[in-house]
Design a protein around this motif. Structure first.
Motif, PDB file in Angstrom:
ATOM      1  N   PHE A   1       0.803  -1.217   0.000  1.00  0.00           N
ATOM      2  CA  PHE A   1       0.000   0.000   0.000  1.00  0.00           C
ATOM      3  C   PHE A   1       0.840   1.273   0.000  1.00  0.00           C
ATOM      4  O   PHE A   1       0.324   2.345  -0.340  1.00  0.00           O
ATOM      5  CB  PHE A   1      -0.976  -0.011   1.181  1.00  0.00           C
TER       6      PHE A   1
ATOM      7  N   LYS B   1      -0.166   4.069  -2.594  1.00  0.00           N
ATOM      8  CA  LYS B   1      -0.314   5.480  -2.213  1.00  0.00           C
ATOM      9  C   LYS B   1       0.526   6.381  -3.112  1.00  0.00           C
ATOM     10  O   LYS B   1       0.051   7.417  -3.594  1.00  0.00           O
ATOM     11  CB  LYS B   1       0.094   5.660  -0.756  1.00  0.00           C
TER      12      LYS B   1
ATOM     13  N   TYR C   1      -8.107   6.491  -2.192  1.00  0.00           N
ATOM     14  CA  TYR C   1      -8.983   5.675  -1.362  1.00  0.00           C
ATOM     15  C   TYR C   1      -9.023   4.240  -1.893  1.00  0.00           C
ATOM     16  O   TYR C   1      -8.744   3.980  -3.069  1.00  0.00           O
ATOM     17  CB  TYR C   1     -10.400   6.255  -1.312  1.00  0.00           C
ATOM     18  N   ALA C   2      -9.361   3.327  -0.999  1.00  0.00           N
ATOM     19  CA  ALA C   2      -9.501   1.916  -1.358  1.00  0.00           C
ATOM     20  C   ALA C   2     -10.823   1.397  -0.815  1.00  0.00           C
ATOM     21  O   ALA C   2     -11.119   1.555   0.366  1.00  0.00           O
ATOM     22  CB  ALA C   2      -8.334   1.106  -0.800  1.00  0.00           C
TER      23      ALA C   2
ATOM     24  N   TYR D   1      -5.409  -5.653   4.676  1.00  0.00           N
ATOM     25  CA  TYR D   1      -5.577  -4.524   3.758  1.00  0.00           C
ATOM     26  C   TYR D   1      -5.972  -3.252   4.505  1.00  0.00           C
ATOM     27  O   TYR D   1      -5.432  -2.159   4.253  1.00  0.00           O
ATOM     28  CB  TYR D   1      -6.667  -4.843   2.728  1.00  0.00           C
TER      29      TYR D   1
ATOM     30  N   ALA E   1      -3.612  -0.026   4.434  1.00  0.00           N
ATOM     31  CA  ALA E   1      -4.102   1.136   3.697  1.00  0.00           C
ATOM     32  C   ALA E   1      -4.174   2.361   4.606  1.00  0.00           C
ATOM     33  O   ALA E   1      -3.683   3.446   4.255  1.00  0.00           O
ATOM     34  CB  ALA E   1      -5.476   0.837   3.096  1.00  0.00           C
TER      35      ALA E   1
ATOM     36  N   ILE F   1      -4.234   6.126   3.142  1.00  0.00           N
ATOM     37  CA  ILE F   1      -5.281   5.896   2.136  1.00  0.00           C
ATOM     38  C   ILE F   1      -6.624   5.761   2.848  1.00  0.00           C
ATOM     39  O   ILE F   1      -6.764   4.982   3.789  1.00  0.00           O
ATOM     40  CB  ILE F   1      -4.990   4.610   1.324  1.00  0.00           C
TER      41      ILE F   1
ATOM     42  N   VAL G   1     -10.373   4.571   3.524  1.00  0.00           N
ATOM     43  CA  VAL G   1     -10.928   3.235   3.323  1.00  0.00           C
ATOM     44  C   VAL G   1     -12.452   3.249   3.403  1.00  0.00           C
ATOM     45  O   VAL G   1     -13.038   3.853   4.293  1.00  0.00           O
ATOM     46  CB  VAL G   1     -10.357   2.246   4.369  1.00  0.00           C
TER      47      VAL G   1
END
Length: 339
Positions: free
Chosen positions: A155, A159, A165-166, A189, A193, A198, A200
Motif C-alpha cells: 500500500f 499510495k 482511497y480503497a 488490507y 491502507a 489511504i 478506506v
C-alpha cells in the motif's frame, strides 16, 4: 519406371495442383466478395455488422416510433459509433440495457436526481486510467477496490501511485448456502491502507433474500469494521451470478429493493454513509430507483464514459487496471466527491 510414364505422372500432378489452386482462389474470392457485399464494417475495423443486425436496429426504431433509415444507421456505424451507443442515442429518454443480445428499455424518471457529469470531461490517460476534468483541472479522486484475489498489496506503492482511497471487500454471503464469510485479506488490507494514508471504504457482497438477512449482513459488516477508521461509504454489493444458480435470482424488483434499503438504513443508523454498488442491468431493470434516490451509488460500467442517467458518486470503470504495488489486475475507480 520409363521416362514417358514419368512425364505422364508429372503432367497429371501439375494439372491436379493447378486445379486445387484455382479452386482455392475461387472459394477465397467468393468468400471475400460475399463478406464485402453482405456485411457492413465500421471504420474501427474490429466489428462486422450483418444486414440482419442493421435491419434489426431499424425495426427497433420503427416499432418504438423513431424515424431512422437504414442508410443513417450505416452512416453512424461507419463513423465509429457502436450499435449499443447508437440505440442509446436513439432512445435518449430510456435507460437501455442488453441481456443475451436483447434490448430492454426502462423509461428514465426525470423526477430523480440526474447525472450532471459531462462526458467530454472524462479524459483517458496514457496509463489507461481515466480522470474527470472541470475547466482543465482534475476534480475526480483516484481509487481502487480490492479483495483477497489481489494477493499481497504494497500500500505504500499504491499510495505513491496517486490512489486516494480503497474500497475493500469486508465479506460476502454464499450465493448457494447463504453463510456469512469474511474476506481473509480484509484486516491486513485495512491496516496497511490506513497506515499509508489511504482512505478506506468497504463493500459486502450480498445474497440476502429477506430484509432480516440484509440487516444481519449490515450488522456483520459493522462488527468487522469496528477496529478501523472507516470514513468512505459502506456498500451493499448487488450483482448477478452467471456461472451458477444464486439465492437472489428469483427475487422481484420490490423484494430486492427492500433488501437494499434494509441494509442501507442499518448502516446509516450506525453513523456511516451507505452506498449501493450495481451495474447497468441492476440500476436499469432490477432495482426500484425511485425508492433509492437518497442513497449514494457506485456504478460499474466499463467504458471511456459512463452511460447512466441518474446521479452517482463513484464509478468503477475498469476491472483490469494496473497499479504499482499490486501484482496482476485490479478494479479502477474514480469518485466525484470525498467523505
Amino acid at each position: 519406371m520409363n521416362s514417358k510414364k514419368q512425364r505422364k505422372i508429372a503432367i497429371i500432378t501439375m494439372i491436379t495442383m493447378a486445379a486445387v489452386i484455382i479452386f482455392g482462389l475461387t472459394i477465397g474470392l467468393f468468400v471475400f466478395f460475399k463478406l464485402d457485399m453482405g456485411k457492413f464494417i465500421t471504420n474501427r475495423g474490429s466489428r462486422v455488422y450483418s444486414p440482419d443486425e442493421i435491419e434489426k436496429i431499424e425495426s427497433l426504431a420503427i416499432e418504438n416510433g423513431k424515424k431512422i433509415h437504414i442508410d443513417d444507421i450505416k452512416k453512424q456505424l461507419d463513423s465509429g459509433i457502436g450499435i449499443n451507443t447508437l440505440v442509446r442515442n436513439m432512445f435518449a429518454d430510456q435507460f437501455v440495457y442488453t441481456v443475451g443480445g436483447r434490448y430492454y428499455f426502462t423509461p428514465i424518471n426525470y423526477e430523480l436526481k440526474q447525472n450532471k457529469l459531462v462526458n467530454s470531461n472524462f479524459v483517458p490517460q496514457d496509463n489507461g486510467e481515466i480522470v474527470y476534468k472541470d475547466n482543465g483541472t482534475i476534480t475526480s479522486h483516484k481509487g481502487i477496490d480490492a479483495s483477497k484475489y489481489q494477493g499481497n498489496i504494497d500500500f505504500s506503492k499504491v499510495k505513491n501511485s496517486g490512489v486516494e482511497y480503497a474500497m475493500l471487500r469486508v465479506g460476502y454471503r454464499g450465493y448457494t448456502g447463504g453463510t456469512l464469510n469474511k474476506d481473509t485479506s480484509f484486516d491486513t488490507y485495512a491496516k496497511d491502507a490506513l497506515r499509508n494514508g489511504i482512505d478506506v471504504g468497504v463493500y459486502f457482497f450480498s445474497q440476502a433474500i429477506t430484509t432480516a438477512e440484509a440487516e444481519e449482513e449490515a450488522e456483520y459488516v459493522l462488527n468487522q469494521i469496528s477496529p478501523y477508521n472507516i470514513t468512505y461509504p459502506i456498500v451493499i454489493d448487488i450483482e448477478e451470478i452467471t456461472e451458477d444458480t444464486a439465492r437472489q435470482e428469483s427475487l422481484s424488483n420490490e423484494q430486492l429493493t427492500d433488501i437494499v434499503i434494509a441494509f442501507c438504513e442499518k448502516i446509516k443508523a450506525a453513523g456511516y454513509t451507505p452506498m449501493i454498488y450495481a451495474n447497468m442491468r441492476y440500476f436499469a431493470g432490477k432495482l426500484q430507483m425511485e425508492r433509492l434516490d437518497d442513497y449514494e451509488k457506485w456504478y460499474a460500467f466499463y467504458a471511456d464514459v459512463p452511460y447512466m442517467p441518474y446521479e452517482f458518486s463513484m464509478w468503477q470503470y475498469s476491472d483490469s487496471g494496473s497499479i504499482d504495488g499490486i501484482n496482476g489486475k485490479v478494479d479502477l475507480d474514480i469518485s466525484f466527491k470525498t467523505w
